[in-house]
Design a protein around this motif. Sequence first.
Motif, PDB file in Angstrom:
ATOM      1  N   ASP A 238      89.331 -55.381-102.168  1.00  0.00           N
ATOM      2  CA  ASP A 238      87.557 -55.184-101.595  1.00  0.00           C
ATOM      3  C   ASP A 238      86.095 -56.182-102.259  1.00  0.00           C
ATOM      4  OD1 ASP A 238      88.657 -52.844-100.278  1.00  0.00           O
ATOM      5  OD2 ASP A 238      89.097 -51.208-101.867  1.00  0.00           O
ATOM      6  N   TRP A 239      85.867 -56.492-101.326  1.00  0.00           N
ATOM      7  CA  TRP A 239      84.777 -56.570-101.451  1.00  0.00           C
ATOM      8  C   TRP A 239      83.418 -56.584-101.248  1.00  0.00           C
ATOM      9  CZ3 TRP A 239      86.163 -62.348-102.673  1.00  0.00           C
ATOM     10  CH2 TRP A 239      87.347 -62.732-102.133  1.00  0.00           C
ATOM     11  N   LEU A 240      82.473 -56.996-101.963  1.00  0.00           N
ATOM     12  CA  LEU A 240      80.937 -56.754-101.677  1.00  0.00           C
ATOM     13  C   LEU A 240      79.903 -57.912-101.703  1.00  0.00           C
ATOM     14  CD1 LEU A 240      79.023 -53.625-102.636  1.00  0.00           C
ATOM     15  CD2 LEU A 240      78.069 -55.499-103.356  1.00  0.00           C
ATOM     16  N   PHE A 241      79.486 -58.084-101.104  1.00  0.00           N
ATOM     17  CA  PHE A 241      78.729 -59.262-100.871  1.00  0.00           C
ATOM     18  C   PHE A 241      76.879 -58.890-101.171  1.00  0.00           C
ATOM     19  CE2 PHE A 241      82.349 -61.188 -99.892  1.00  0.00           C
ATOM     20  CZ  PHE A 241      82.412 -62.639 -99.641  1.00  0.00           C
ATOM     21  N   VAL A 242      76.717 -60.005-102.324  1.00  0.00           N
ATOM     22  CA  VAL A 242      74.904 -59.090-102.814  1.00  0.00           C
ATOM     23  C   VAL A 242      74.294 -59.774-101.933  1.00  0.00           C
ATOM     24  CG1 VAL A 242      73.538 -58.845-104.282  1.00  0.00           C
ATOM     25  CG2 VAL A 242      76.063 -58.078-105.299  1.00  0.00           C
TER      26      VAL A 242
END
Length: 244
Positions: A238-242
């Motif tokens: 699971d990825w989150l790009f700020v």
Amino acid sequence: MEIQVKSNGYEVPDTRKSVPQIYSALNENSNGVYTYIEPKVIISSKRKWKKKLRLCVTLFLGLIIGIGLTIAGFQIFGPSSPPSPSINHYDNFESPSGNKTFTTPENYEFRMVRCEIGNIPFKQKFLSFSVKACSDVYLVLTSKYDDEGPLIEIAIGLNGNTRSAIRTEKRGTNIVTFTRSFLNCRRFTRFWVSWKNQIIQVGMGLKENNREFMMMMDDRKLNIVNIGISTGRGTTGDWLFVKP
């Protein structure tokens, strides 16, 4: 003439003796009696000088030995390694407005994400992201809009989440490696990547130059135009790009 010995008087040096001594002069009293003053002998303190000399020699030899041991230890063990960055994991990670989230499946196949994350990272040549995975997280910086051209691969959590690496091709030779467990199966871990002036840097957290743990020089002068993400076989991510 009467000679009396007293302990006071005016002292002057007498050079008639071969041994350096201080003799007193003969002073005439008002009654015509001469007073002879007991000489005071000043002997050079040779013993003290010898002790000081021995002390200086001992300190000098100790200094030389200490420097020699330090140099020998440096040659044998090498310079001390920089401290490893601390790891912060986060539960229930929220995605504020503007941030982008992705999920990668259990196979080594890159998803290109430039359209979703926008152009700002490519202008700044800096990217921060968070990922939750058990191991084998991959991010590529590509010079083409797909993952087939010259690229930089950053792999985190290899070999059962024990090692990370920077490579110049997909699953290629490790150019730079760092041994440390970073990932967590149930929590997010924050990372940043920058590619400025032909220097590839990877660190912990969301701020550039914070807790860097890998760096590589790349003389190919790649113009990075896209970013791909993937996880390895047997693990999802699971990825989150700020948002910059």
